[in-house]
Design an enzyme around this catalytic site. Sequence first.
Site, PDB file in Angstrom:
ATOM      1  N   SER A  32       1.055  -1.081   0.070  1.00 53.59           N
ATOM      2  CA  SER A  32      -0.084  -0.064  -0.024  1.00 53.59           C
ATOM      3  C   SER A  32       0.655   1.358  -0.110  1.00 53.59           C
ATOM      4  CB  SER A  32      -0.956   0.080   1.015  1.00 53.59           C
ATOM      5  OG  SER A  32      -0.050  -0.108   2.368  1.00 53.59           O
ATOM      6  N   TYR A  47      15.850  -6.589  13.972  1.00 58.53           N
ATOM      7  CA  TYR A  47      15.653  -6.517  12.584  1.00 58.53           C
ATOM      8  C   TYR A  47      16.745  -7.301  11.538  1.00 58.53           C
ATOM      9  CZ  TYR A  47      14.560  -3.643   8.165  1.00 58.53           C
ATOM     10  OH  TYR A  47      14.410  -3.152   6.756  1.00 58.53           O
TER      11      TYR A  47
HETATM   12  P1  NAI Z   1       6.924   1.053   5.000  1.00 55.93           P
HETATM   13  O1  NAI Z   1       7.085   1.217   6.337  1.00 55.93           O
HETATM   14  O2  NAI Z   1       6.817   2.326   4.165  1.00 55.93           O
HETATM   15  O3  NAI Z   1       5.826   0.156   4.403  1.00 55.93           O
HETATM   16  C1  NAI Z   1       5.838  -1.375   5.080  1.00 55.93           C
HETATM   17  C2  NAI Z   1       4.557  -1.953   4.336  1.00 55.93           C
HETATM   18  O4  NAI Z   1       4.545  -3.164   4.944  1.00 55.93           O
HETATM   19  C3  NAI Z   1       3.208  -1.239   4.745  1.00 55.93           C
HETATM   20  O5  NAI Z   1       2.373  -1.200   3.549  1.00 55.93           O
HETATM   21  C4  NAI Z   1       2.583  -1.880   5.977  1.00 55.93           C
HETATM   22  O6  NAI Z   1       1.289  -1.917   5.929  1.00 55.93           O
HETATM   23  C5  NAI Z   1       3.132  -3.458   5.601  1.00 55.93           C
HETATM   24  N1  NAI Z   1       3.003  -4.145   6.839  1.00 55.93           N
HETATM   25  C6  NAI Z   1       3.787  -4.001   8.000  1.00 55.93           C
HETATM   26  N2  NAI Z   1       3.766  -4.823   8.928  1.00 55.93           N
HETATM   27  C7  NAI Z   1       2.422  -5.709   8.110  1.00 55.93           C
HETATM   28  C8  NAI Z   1       1.803  -6.759   8.799  1.00 55.93           C
HETATM   29  N3  NAI Z   1       1.991  -7.351   9.946  1.00 55.93           N
HETATM   30  N4  NAI Z   1       0.953  -7.532   7.835  1.00 55.93           N
HETATM   31  C9  NAI Z   1       0.587  -6.895   6.424  1.00 55.93           C
HETATM   32  N5  NAI Z   1       1.472  -5.684   6.171  1.00 55.93           N
HETATM   33  C10 NAI Z   1       2.179  -5.135   6.877  1.00 55.93           C
HETATM   34  O7  NAI Z   1       8.359   0.423   4.519  1.00 55.93           O
HETATM   35  P2  NAI Z   1       9.336   0.554   3.170  1.00 55.93           P
HETATM   36  O8  NAI Z   1      10.390   1.265   3.640  1.00 55.93           O
HETATM   37  O9  NAI Z   1       8.400   0.578   2.026  1.00 55.93           O
HETATM   38  O10 NAI Z   1       9.781  -0.907   3.353  1.00 55.93           O
HETATM   39  C11 NAI Z   1       9.521  -2.401   2.440  1.00 55.93           C
HETATM   40  C12 NAI Z   1      10.353  -3.246   2.858  1.00 55.93           C
HETATM   41  O11 NAI Z   1      11.683  -3.194   2.590  1.00 55.93           O
HETATM   42  C13 NAI Z   1      10.358  -3.826   4.378  1.00 55.93           C
HETATM   43  O12 NAI Z   1      10.422  -5.320   4.341  1.00 55.93           O
HETATM   44  C14 NAI Z   1      11.649  -3.271   4.791  1.00 55.93           C
HETATM   45  O13 NAI Z   1      12.240  -3.707   5.821  1.00 55.93           O
HETATM   46  C15 NAI Z   1      12.686  -3.335   3.635  1.00 55.93           C
HETATM   47  N6  NAI Z   1      13.721  -2.385   3.578  1.00 55.93           N
HETATM   48  C16 NAI Z   1      13.447  -0.990   3.520  1.00 55.93           C
HETATM   49  C17 NAI Z   1      14.560  -0.136   3.415  1.00 55.93           C
HETATM   50  C18 NAI Z   1      14.360   1.327   3.456  1.00 55.93           C
HETATM   51  O14 NAI Z   1      15.378   2.076   3.628  1.00 55.93           O
HETATM   52  N7  NAI Z   1      13.312   1.848   3.412  1.00 55.93           N
HETATM   53  C19 NAI Z   1      15.839  -0.610   3.327  1.00 55.93           C
HETATM   54  C20 NAI Z   1      16.002  -2.175   3.481  1.00 55.93           C
HETATM   55  C21 NAI Z   1      14.936  -2.815   3.302  1.00 55.93           C
END
Ligand code: NAI
Length: 247
Positions: A17, A155
Site C-alpha cells: 500500500s 531487524y
Molecule cells: P513502509 O513502512 O513504508 O511500508 C511497510 C509496509 O508493510 C506497509 O504497507 C505496511 O502496511 C506493511 N506491513 C507492515 N507490517 C505488516 C503486517 N504485519 N501485515 C501486513 N502488512 C504489514 O516500509 P518500506 O520502507 O517501504 O519497506 C518495505 C520493505 O523493504 C520492508 O520489508 C523493509 O524492511 C525493507 N527495506 C526498506 C529499506 C528502506 O530504506 N526503506 C531498506 C532495506 C529494506
Amino acid sequence: MNGRELNGKVALVTGGSRGIGLAISESLASAGCRVAIVARNGQRASEAAEALPGEGHAGFGCDVADSGAVQQMTTEVEAAVGPVDILVNNAGITRDNILIRMKDEEFDEVIATNLKGAFNLTRAVARGMMKRRDGAILNITSVVGLTGNAGQANYAASKAGMVGLTKSVAKELAGRGVRCNAIAPGFIRTDMTDELSDSQVEALKGIIPMGALGEPADISGVARFLVGPFARYITGQVLAVDGGMVM
Ligand code: NAI
C-alpha cells in the site's frame, strides 16, 4: 523493459500500500500483472490497488504474521484475482533498540512480521506454484541482514533469516519450476527512513559510495526483472541494491 512481459500473471505483494511495496505493485501492474495488494489496513490496500495502472487489481487486509489469516486471505486472493504466479514478501517493520534494552515484544514482533510472515505467505502459495510448475517468489530483505547493524539486532536477524529462507526455498522448489530470490535494499526514501534525522541522513550519505539514498523505483525495476522471464535462469540469489554500500 518497455513491454508487458508479465501479461496475464497474478502477483501478490505484501505491504503493497505504500513505499517500496507500492512501487513494486505499480511496476508489476505496468508489466501486465493483475496485482493483489496485501496490507494490515484493507481499505488502504484497496485504495492503492484501485490506483494501479490496468485492470483486475484488488486490495486485501491481512496481518502477515497470522498464519491462519494468511491462509484464508490467499484463498480469497485466488478466488477474486486468480492463482498466484508471483509472490513478493515485502511487508516489514522495525522496532529499533539497543540490545540490552530490547524487550521480548520488540524482538518477537519483528521476527513474526518480517521472517515468519514471509514463511506464511510462501507456504500458502507454494503448492499451487509447484502444481503449475511455474512461479517466482521475491523476498525483500535488507543490507543490514548481510552486515548487521547496531541497534537493530531484531531487524537484522529477521532479514538474515530471510536470506536463509530464500536459499532454502530456491533449492527445494527449483526442480518444480519455481524460483526464489531476494533483494537487499540499502537506504531507500520511504516512511520507514523518514524517521531518520537530517544529521543521520548526512552521515549515511558518507558511507554510501554513490553518495545518495535510493528511491522506491530503484528497487521496483530490479523486482520486475527478478520475477520476470529475463531472470528465468536466476534462483537463490540475494541482490544488494544499495548504491554500493555492500560489495
Ligand atoms: P513502509 O513502512 O513504508 O511500508 C511497510 C509496509 O508493510 C506497509 O504497507 C505496511 O502496511 C506493511 N506491513 C507492515 N507490517 C505488516 C503486517 N504485519 N501485515 C501486513 N502488512 C504489514 O516500509 P518500506 O520502507 O517501504 O519497506 C518495505 C520493505 O523493504 C520492508 O520489508 C523493509 O524492511 C525493507 N527495506 C526498506 C529499506 C528502506 O530504506 N526503506 C531498506 C532495506 C529494506
